[in-house]
Design an enzyme around this catalytic site. Structure first.
Site, mmCIF file in Angstrom:
data_model
loop_
_atom_site.group_PDB
_atom_site.id
_atom_site.type_symbol
_atom_site.label_atom_id
_atom_site.label_comp_id
_atom_site.label_asym_id
_atom_site.label_seq_id
_atom_site.Cartn_x
_atom_site.Cartn_y
_atom_site.Cartn_z
ATOM 1 N N ALA A 49 0.940 -1.198 0.026
ATOM 2 C CA ALA A 49 -0.026 0.287 -0.150
ATOM 3 C C ALA A 49 0.981 1.335 -0.005
ATOM 4 C CB ALA A 49 -0.987 0.099 1.136
ATOM 5 N N GLU A 50 1.920 1.219 0.907
ATOM 6 C CA GLU A 50 2.725 2.586 0.939
ATOM 7 C C GLU A 50 3.582 2.711 -0.274
ATOM 8 O OE1 GLU A 50 1.584 0.501 4.574
ATOM 9 O OE2 GLU A 50 2.919 -0.087 3.175
ATOM 10 N N SER A 51 4.242 1.934 -0.778
ATOM 11 C CA SER A 51 5.041 2.042 -2.141
ATOM 12 C C SER A 51 3.901 2.226 -3.135
ATOM 13 C CB SER A 51 5.841 0.779 -2.372
ATOM 14 O OG SER A 51 5.213 -0.441 -2.378
ATOM 15 N N GLY A 269 -5.216 -1.795 -5.133
ATOM 16 C CA GLY A 269 -4.284 -0.545 -5.303
ATOM 17 C C GLY A 269 -5.278 0.893 -5.824
ATOM 18 N N GLY A 271 -7.377 2.442 -3.982
ATOM 19 C CA GLY A 271 -7.492 3.101 -2.823
ATOM 20 C C GLY A 271 -5.966 3.855 -2.437
ATOM 21 N N ASP A 272 -4.941 3.323 -2.944
ATOM 22 C CA ASP A 272 -3.792 3.871 -2.722
ATOM 23 C C ASP A 272 -3.614 4.955 -3.804
ATOM 24 O OD1 ASP A 272 -3.052 1.632 -0.755
ATOM 25 O OD2 ASP A 272 -2.451 0.410 -2.480
ATOM 26 N N ASP A 308 -1.138 -4.090 -9.002
ATOM 27 C CA ASP A 308 -1.487 -3.169 -7.712
ATOM 28 C C ASP A 308 -1.013 -1.807 -7.836
ATOM 29 O OD1 ASP A 308 -1.913 -5.588 -6.657
ATOM 30 O OD2 ASP A 308 -1.157 -4.904 -4.616
#
Length: 330
Positions: A49-51, A269, A271-272, A308
């Site tokens: 999620a962060e990357s 992905g 939402g990210d 993602d």
């Protein structure tokens, strides 16, 4: 936006627009649908999620950094290769010679949401701790972005999240938070107090409507907004899936309609990408309603491509998709 968010976005000259940290894994996506026992071929990619958010923000033209721990293995080297290739600074990534890089397998049936199987227990990233944090690195960004996945990985990861937030707050860094509840990693009883505490320390939050219900026991959009504001959050972007989003702060609230997308390939992905689109809007000094249009656009475009992060657009592609510029074919 409050005075801190407004002043940092508009005037701060820090090196990075955003820095984030958390586990990234190698993903094996089946080339055919059905139970994994009958699948023989897979496509390799990365996810986290962060990357994902860092990559999406970088493609939109911003300078981002990501840090974590990876195993001293080919999967870890592959993750570094891909994230660095997307223009992300990975200079603070730590290599653990004793543990492996996490992996996951997706399983697809008839709908767009795959079933996910994690193989991340005792991974290098799950052993990230306070001692692995570079204080100066966090101080070098305008926005520090975190998700609710990292504190679910281990006690040391949870402690590191809270310490990182503390460093950000002490140095007037905006804290951005996506709850990203993963009930395969911990129960809602474990997650709820931790995620609400993180939200209380955050300036910008990105809950999904279902996450709002899990955390706050209400489906009412305005009540969800009210409760996050009561916790101390400045800006809330409530994700409503294909319907768009509901964005708010203490002064204003807006429903921003989503973009219709046919032939959805993969919702993981999205939402990210939504978070990255919203943060990109703020970094470009847009108001929250305009930033929400960016967010909806990136989130929608992410669903058009399997993977993602493969579907995240460049800024020019986003402008064409949301109708703010024209595409020239030839």
């Amino acid at each position: 936006m409050n005075a801190l968010v407004n002043s940092v976005i508009k005037t701060d000259k820090r090196e990075f627009d955003m820095i984030t940290f958390g586990e990234s894994m190698v993903i094996f996506s089946p080339d055919t649908k059905g139970p994994l026992r009958y699948v023989n071929n897979f496509t390799k990619s990365i996810g986290g999620a962060e990357s994902n958010t860092a990559i999406a923000l970088s493609r939109l033209g911003h300078k981002a950094g990501w840090f974590s721990k990876l195993g001293d293995d080919e999967f870890g080297r592959y993750i570094q290769l891909i994230i660095r290739g997307e223009g992300i600074d990975i200079s603070k990534v730590k290599i653990d010679k004793k543990r492996n890089t996490g992996i996951l397998f997706k399983e697809r049936f008839i709908n767009a949401n795959p079933t996910v199987y994690y193989y991340r227990n005792d991974s290098a990233a799950s052993k990230f701790s306070i001692e692995d944090i570079d204080y100066e690195y966090i101080k070098s960004c305008k926005i520090f972005h975190i998700t609710g996945i990292t504190p679910a990985l281990s006690k040391s990861c949870k402690e590191a999240v809270f310490k990182a937030i503390e460093i950000a707050k002490e140095n007037q860094v905006i804290v951005s938070f996506d709850p990203n509840i993963r009930l395969k990693l911990w129960s809602i009883e474990e997650a709820k107090p931790v995620l609400l505490k993180i939200a209380e320390m955050s300036d910008i939050v990105f809950p999904g409507i279902e996450e709002g219900e899990l955390l706050l026991s209400t489906k009412d959009k305005d009540k969800i907004i009210d409760k996050f504001i009561e916790l101390g959050c400045d800006t809330i972007a409530l994700k409503l899936g294909k319907d768009g989003c509901y964005v708010a702060n203490k002064k204003e609230r807006h429903f921003v309609k989503g973009y219709n997308v046919d032939n959805i390939e993969d919702t993981v992905g999205a939402g990210d990408g939504f978070a990255a689109g919203f943060l990109s809007g703020l970094l470009r000094n847009l108001n929250i309603k305009q930033a929400a249009e960016y967010a909806n656009g990136v989130g929608a475009m992410a669903t058009l491509v399997k993977g993602d992060m493969e579907g995240f657009p460049t800024f020019e592609q986003l402008m064409q998709f949301i109708g703010q510029s024209k595409h020239i074919d030839r």
